[in-house]
Design a protein around this motif. Structure first.
Motif, PDB file in Angstrom:
ATOM      1  N   GLY A  91    -119.142 -72.031  -9.665  1.00 26.06           N
ATOM      2  CA  GLY A  91    -117.766 -71.642  -9.397  1.00 26.06           C
ATOM      3  C   GLY A  91    -117.526 -70.158  -9.526  1.00 26.06           C
ATOM      4  N   ASN A  92    -118.605 -69.364  -9.513  1.00 25.67           N
ATOM      5  CA  ASN A  92    -118.478 -67.911  -9.677  1.00 25.67           C
ATOM      6  C   ASN A  92    -118.492 -67.193  -8.330  1.00 25.67           C
ATOM      7  OD1 ASN A  92    -118.563 -68.254 -12.462  1.00 25.67           O
ATOM      8  ND2 ASN A  92    -120.794 -68.149 -12.504  1.00 25.67           N
ATOM      9  N   SER A  93    -117.851 -67.779  -7.346  1.00 31.10           N
ATOM     10  CA  SER A  93    -117.931 -67.225  -6.005  1.00 31.10           C
ATOM     11  C   SER A  93    -116.690 -67.604  -5.214  1.00 31.10           C
ATOM     12  CB  SER A  93    -119.187 -67.767  -5.300  1.00 31.10           C
ATOM     13  OG  SER A  93    -119.211 -67.377  -3.952  1.00 31.10           O
ATOM     14  N   ASN A  94    -116.288 -66.716  -4.319  1.00 30.39           N
ATOM     15  CA  ASN A  94    -115.187 -67.034  -3.399  1.00 30.39           C
ATOM     16  C   ASN A  94    -115.703 -67.090  -1.968  1.00 30.39           C
ATOM     17  OD1 ASN A  94    -115.736 -64.322  -3.155  1.00 30.39           O
ATOM     18  ND2 ASN A  94    -113.594 -63.684  -2.933  1.00 30.39           N
ATOM     19  N   VAL A  95    -116.921 -67.598  -1.823  1.00 30.82           N
ATOM     20  CA  VAL A  95    -117.600 -67.649  -0.530  1.00 30.82           C
ATOM     21  C   VAL A  95    -116.909 -68.629   0.410  1.00 30.82           C
ATOM     22  CG1 VAL A  95    -119.737 -68.441   0.587  1.00 30.82           C
ATOM     23  CG2 VAL A  95    -119.851 -66.902  -1.374  1.00 30.82           C
ATOM     24  N   ASP A  96    -116.800 -68.227   1.683  1.00 32.90           N
ATOM     25  CA  ASP A  96    -116.292 -69.111   2.731  1.00 32.90           C
ATOM     26  C   ASP A  96    -117.435 -69.794   3.482  1.00 32.90           C
ATOM     27  OD1 ASP A  96    -113.364 -68.508   2.632  1.00 32.90           O
ATOM     28  OD2 ASP A  96    -114.072 -66.485   3.083  1.00 32.90           O
ATOM     29  N   LEU A  97    -118.431 -69.019   3.882  1.00 31.85           N
ATOM     30  CA  LEU A  97    -119.573 -69.518   4.643  1.00 31.85           C
ATOM     31  C   LEU A  97    -120.862 -69.209   3.899  1.00 31.85           C
ATOM     32  CD1 LEU A  97    -118.718 -68.347   8.271  1.00 31.85           C
ATOM     33  CD2 LEU A  97    -119.312 -70.679   7.660  1.00 31.85           C
ATOM     34  N   ILE A  98    -121.800 -70.158   3.911  1.00 32.81           N
ATOM     35  CA  ILE A  98    -123.062 -69.920   3.232  1.00 32.81           C
ATOM     36  C   ILE A  98    -124.233 -70.284   4.137  1.00 32.81           C
ATOM     37  CG2 ILE A  98    -123.036 -72.199   2.075  1.00 32.81           C
ATOM     38  CD1 ILE A  98    -124.381 -70.728  -0.358  1.00 32.81           C
ATOM     39  N   TYR A  99    -125.165 -69.356   4.254  1.00 34.15           N
ATOM     40  CA  TYR A  99    -126.408 -69.549   4.993  1.00 34.15           C
ATOM     41  C   TYR A  99    -127.484 -70.004   4.019  1.00 34.15           C
ATOM     42  CZ  TYR A  99    -124.515 -66.880   8.963  1.00 34.15           C
ATOM     43  OH  TYR A  99    -123.763 -66.449  10.034  1.00 34.15           O
ATOM     44  N   LEU A 100    -128.120 -71.134   4.319  1.00 32.17           N
ATOM     45  CA  LEU A 100    -129.165 -71.666   3.456  1.00 32.17           C
ATOM     46  C   LEU A 100    -130.239 -72.331   4.304  1.00 32.17           C
ATOM     47  CD1 LEU A 100    -126.967 -73.477   0.750  1.00 32.17           C
ATOM     48  CD2 LEU A 100    -128.311 -71.402   0.349  1.00 32.17           C
ATOM     49  N   SER A 101    -131.463 -72.360   3.788  1.00 32.65           N
ATOM     50  CA  SER A 101    -132.475 -73.198   4.423  1.00 32.65           C
ATOM     51  C   SER A 101    -132.055 -74.652   4.276  1.00 32.65           C
ATOM     52  CB  SER A 101    -133.839 -72.981   3.767  1.00 32.65           C
ATOM     53  OG  SER A 101    -133.853 -73.529   2.460  1.00 32.65           O
ATOM     54  N   ASP A 102    -132.579 -75.512   5.134  1.00 31.81           N
ATOM     55  CA  ASP A 102    -132.152 -76.911   5.110  1.00 31.81           C
ATOM     56  C   ASP A 102    -132.444 -77.585   3.771  1.00 31.81           C
ATOM     57  OD1 ASP A 102    -134.886 -76.810   5.584  1.00 31.81           O
ATOM     58  OD2 ASP A 102    -134.857 -78.159   7.305  1.00 31.81           O
ATOM     59  N   TYR A 103    -133.524 -77.178   3.104  1.00 29.67           N
ATOM     60  CA  TYR A 103    -133.878 -77.757   1.802  1.00 29.67           C
ATOM     61  C   TYR A 103    -132.767 -77.513   0.783  1.00 29.67           C
ATOM     62  CZ  TYR A 103    -136.458 -78.249  -2.625  1.00 29.67           C
ATOM     63  OH  TYR A 103    -136.858 -78.602  -3.887  1.00 29.67           O
ATOM     64  N   TYR A 104    -132.264 -76.283   0.717  1.00 29.15           N
ATOM     65  CA  TYR A 104    -131.213 -75.956  -0.246  1.00 29.15           C
ATOM     66  C   TYR A 104    -129.849 -76.454   0.229  1.00 29.15           C
ATOM     67  CZ  TYR A 104    -134.461 -73.196  -2.992  1.00 29.15           C
ATOM     68  OH  TYR A 104    -135.509 -72.815  -3.797  1.00 29.15           O
ATOM     69  N   ALA A 105    -129.631 -76.456   1.529  1.00 32.73           N
ATOM     70  CA  ALA A 105    -128.363 -76.987   2.042  1.00 32.73           C
ATOM     71  C   ALA A 105    -128.217 -78.460   1.695  1.00 32.73           C
ATOM     72  CB  ALA A 105    -128.285 -76.787   3.554  1.00 32.73           C
ATOM     73  N   GLY A 267    -145.801 -78.185  15.328  1.00 33.78           N
ATOM     74  CA  GLY A 267    -145.519 -77.455  14.107  1.00 33.78           C
ATOM     75  C   GLY A 267    -144.356 -78.124  13.385  1.00 33.78           C
ATOM     76  N   TYR A 268    -144.018 -77.601  12.216  1.00 32.91           N
ATOM     77  CA  TYR A 268    -142.891 -78.150  11.445  1.00 32.91           C
ATOM     78  C   TYR A 268    -141.655 -77.279  11.623  1.00 32.91           C
ATOM     79  CZ  TYR A 268    -145.851 -81.593   9.196  1.00 32.91           C
ATOM     80  OH  TYR A 268    -146.685 -82.665   8.962  1.00 32.91           O
ATOM     81  N   ALA A 269    -140.531 -77.922  11.829  1.00 38.51           N
ATOM     82  CA  ALA A 269    -139.278 -77.198  12.002  1.00 38.51           C
ATOM     83  C   ALA A 269    -138.873 -76.525  10.696  1.00 38.51           C
ATOM     84  CB  ALA A 269    -138.174 -78.148  12.454  1.00 38.51           C
ATOM     85  N   VAL A 270    -138.590 -75.238  10.778  1.00 45.33           N
ATOM     86  CA  VAL A 270    -138.081 -74.461   9.650  1.00 45.33           C
ATOM     87  C   VAL A 270    -136.661 -74.041  10.024  1.00 45.33           C
ATOM     88  CG1 VAL A 270    -138.386 -72.427   8.214  1.00 45.33           C
ATOM     89  CG2 VAL A 270    -140.395 -73.626   9.107  1.00 45.33           C
ATOM     90  N   MET A 271    -135.682 -74.668   9.412  1.00 43.46           N
ATOM     91  CA  MET A 271    -134.299 -74.501   9.854  1.00 43.46           C
ATOM     92  C   MET A 271    -133.431 -73.821   8.803  1.00 43.46           C
ATOM     93  SD  MET A 271    -133.462 -77.888  12.088  1.00 43.46           S
ATOM     94  CE  MET A 271    -133.909 -79.114  10.874  1.00 43.46           C
ATOM     95  N   ASN A 272    -132.657 -72.859   9.273  1.00 40.52           N
ATOM     96  CA  ASN A 272    -131.629 -72.239   8.450  1.00 40.52           C
ATOM     97  C   ASN A 272    -130.269 -72.710   8.945  1.00 40.52           C
ATOM     98  OD1 ASN A 272    -133.431 -70.835   6.847  1.00 40.52           O
ATOM     99  ND2 ASN A 272    -133.416 -69.033   8.167  1.00 40.52           N
ATOM    100  N   THR A 273    -129.448 -73.131   8.023  1.00 38.08           N
ATOM    101  CA  THR A 273    -128.163 -73.739   8.355  1.00 38.08           C
ATOM    102  C   THR A 273    -127.013 -72.845   7.918  1.00 38.08           C
ATOM    103  OG1 THR A 273    -127.943 -74.862   6.215  1.00 38.08           O
ATOM    104  CG2 THR A 273    -129.185 -76.016   7.949  1.00 38.08           C
ATOM    105  N   VAL A 274    -125.833 -73.142   8.429  1.00 40.10           N
ATOM    106  CA  VAL A 274    -124.613 -72.457   7.996  1.00 40.10           C
ATOM    107  C   VAL A 274    -123.568 -73.516   7.690  1.00 40.10           C
ATOM    108  CG1 VAL A 274    -123.905 -72.067  10.399  1.00 40.10           C
ATOM    109  CG2 VAL A 274    -122.900 -70.687   8.557  1.00 40.10           C
ATOM    110  N   ASN A 275    -122.976 -73.429   6.504  1.00 44.23           N
ATOM    111  CA  ASN A 275    -121.993 -74.410   6.044  1.00 44.23           C
ATOM    112  C   ASN A 275    -120.763 -73.719   5.466  1.00 44.23           C
ATOM    113  OD1 ASN A 275    -122.700 -77.471   6.020  1.00 44.23           O
ATOM    114  ND2 ASN A 275    -124.644 -76.436   5.635  1.00 44.23           N
ATOM    115  N   ILE A 276    -119.673 -74.458   5.427  1.00 43.04           N
ATOM    116  CA  ILE A 276    -118.418 -73.965   4.866  1.00 43.04           C
ATOM    117  C   ILE A 276    -118.299 -74.463   3.430  1.00 43.04           C
ATOM    118  CG2 ILE A 276    -115.901 -73.934   5.096  1.00 43.04           C
ATOM    119  CD1 ILE A 276    -116.345 -74.583   8.096  1.00 43.04           C
TER     120      ILE A 276
END
Length: 360
Positions: A91-105, A267-276
């Motif tokens: 809760g130490n953030s006022n982020v609107d959008l976050i870019y993460l790899s699919d594993y962390y997303a 190959g294996y898909a390496v995906m970066n996602t964007v979430n709200i």
């Protein structure tokens, strides 16, 4: 055991107008209220959590046009996946959008940290590859870039021509190879590849670990960071090993004869996602930005700069422009995709087992 990998198929593109900014063929206009009163008054702050690589490119080529069009000030929070996700958790953030790899997303989804998205506000979703549309479910954000995890090798140091994941088990490569650590982003991918080489259509944990053990004595090092791989390859401590294609340009700069292979099984898909992020006061504006990120204009800029591999199906790149990025329908359709929920559910068990059986 659930199927661990699924090969993605494409569908025909739907003819929808692009809705990004900066060109007349992307004609969706900002809606009142979504951008703090369109282009009047003080700019709305949109806080984006991202990695920080190629920051000058993103600020000048991606963020600045959106800021101008929507009367927005984009503020960045920079860090790696784990750091930034933990900040949102705490809760130490006022982020609107976050870019993460699919594993962390996937972890963020399971922790209830993200808003569900309104796909009707993101029409450019219809213009991207199926694999990128909803990698973690229809309620959550898309992948805005899809790279691949394949194999690089130095043909001057080995006689084996690498074509398949199974070629890594060629005895000639013993003492000349690196593999990713199980704790790295691509660790679960090499574990799945081992299961596949063992003859399984669905993931078999026991056989995967047994197959990795066969290589253990011939692995110079299990790497955690790509920089370790590049240094070993450059110093000719290794001649072969799996790596993300996006880093191959660093290898080829030092070893011009090096080759990157998309294995014949895919190959294996390496995906970066964007979430709200849940609680964002700028949800509609954030959805407009996601739509902009997926537009042909933005995707083309990032691809030609070799910053991100594109997911937009409408791009046509020259051979030179496509070099070093994951591009083309044939390549994308062959990519193998890990089920990230299963990876997250089993990661602790796999790490413990890897430490006991592989790293002795």
């Amino acid at each position: 055991m659930k199927t661990f990998v699924r090969t993605m198929l494409s569908v025909s593109a739907l003819s929808l107008a692009l809705a990004g900014c900066g060109s007349s063929d992307q004609g969706q206009q900002p809606q009142e209220g979504a951008t703090g009163g369109a282009a009047q008054g003080a700019p709305t702050k949109l806080v984006i959590s991202t990695w920080g690589f190629s920051e000058d490119f993103f600020r000048e080529e991606i963020y600045a046009p959106f800021e101008k069009e929507h009367n927005v000030e984009i503020v960045l929070e920079i860090g790696n996946n784990a750091e930034r996700l933990n900040k949102v958790r705490q809760g130490n953030s006022n982020v609107d959008l976050i870019y993460l790899s699919d594993y962390y997303a996937q972890q963020g989804i399971e922790d209830g940290l993200f808003e569900t998205i309104d796909r009707s506000r993101i029409p450019n979703l219809e213009e991207i590859y199926d694999i990128a549309k909803a990698p973690l479910g229809e309620e959550y954000g898309p992948a805005y870039t899809v790279g691949q995890f394949g194999i690089a090798y130095n043909p001057n140091l080995i006689e084996t021509e690498i074509k398949s994941w199974s070629d890594l088990w060629n005895p000639e490569l013993a003492g000349k190879m690196t593999l990713p650590s199980i704790t790295s982003t691509t660790g679960p991918m090499i574990l799945d590849a081992a299961s596949m080489v063992a003859g399984n259509e669905t993931f078999n944990e026991d056989q995967a670990f047994a197959k990795i053990k066969e290589l253990n004595d011939g692995v110079v090092k299990y790497y955690d960071k790509t920089s370790e791989y590049v240094n070993m390859f450059t110093q000719e401590e290794i001649a072969v090993g799996p790596i993300m294609e996006m880093y191959f340009k660093d290898i080829q700069a030092a070893v011009p004869d090096a080759k990157f292979v998309s294995p014949e099984e895919g190959g294996y898909a390496v995906m970066n996602t964007v979430n709200i992020v849940k609680g964002s006061k700028n949800k509609e504006l954030a959805e407009e930005f996601i739509n902009y990120q997926l537009s042909k204009e933005v995707q083309e800029k990032a691809a030609k700069a070799k910053v991100d591999s594109p997911v937009h199906k409408g791009l046509t790149l020259t051979e030179e422009e496509a070099q070093g990025i994951t591009y083309g329908e044939e390549t994308i359709n062959k990519l193998r995709m890990l089920e990230m929920k299963m990876v997250n559910d089993n990661s602790k068990t796999w790490i413990d087992r890897w430490n006991r059986e592989i790293i002795q």
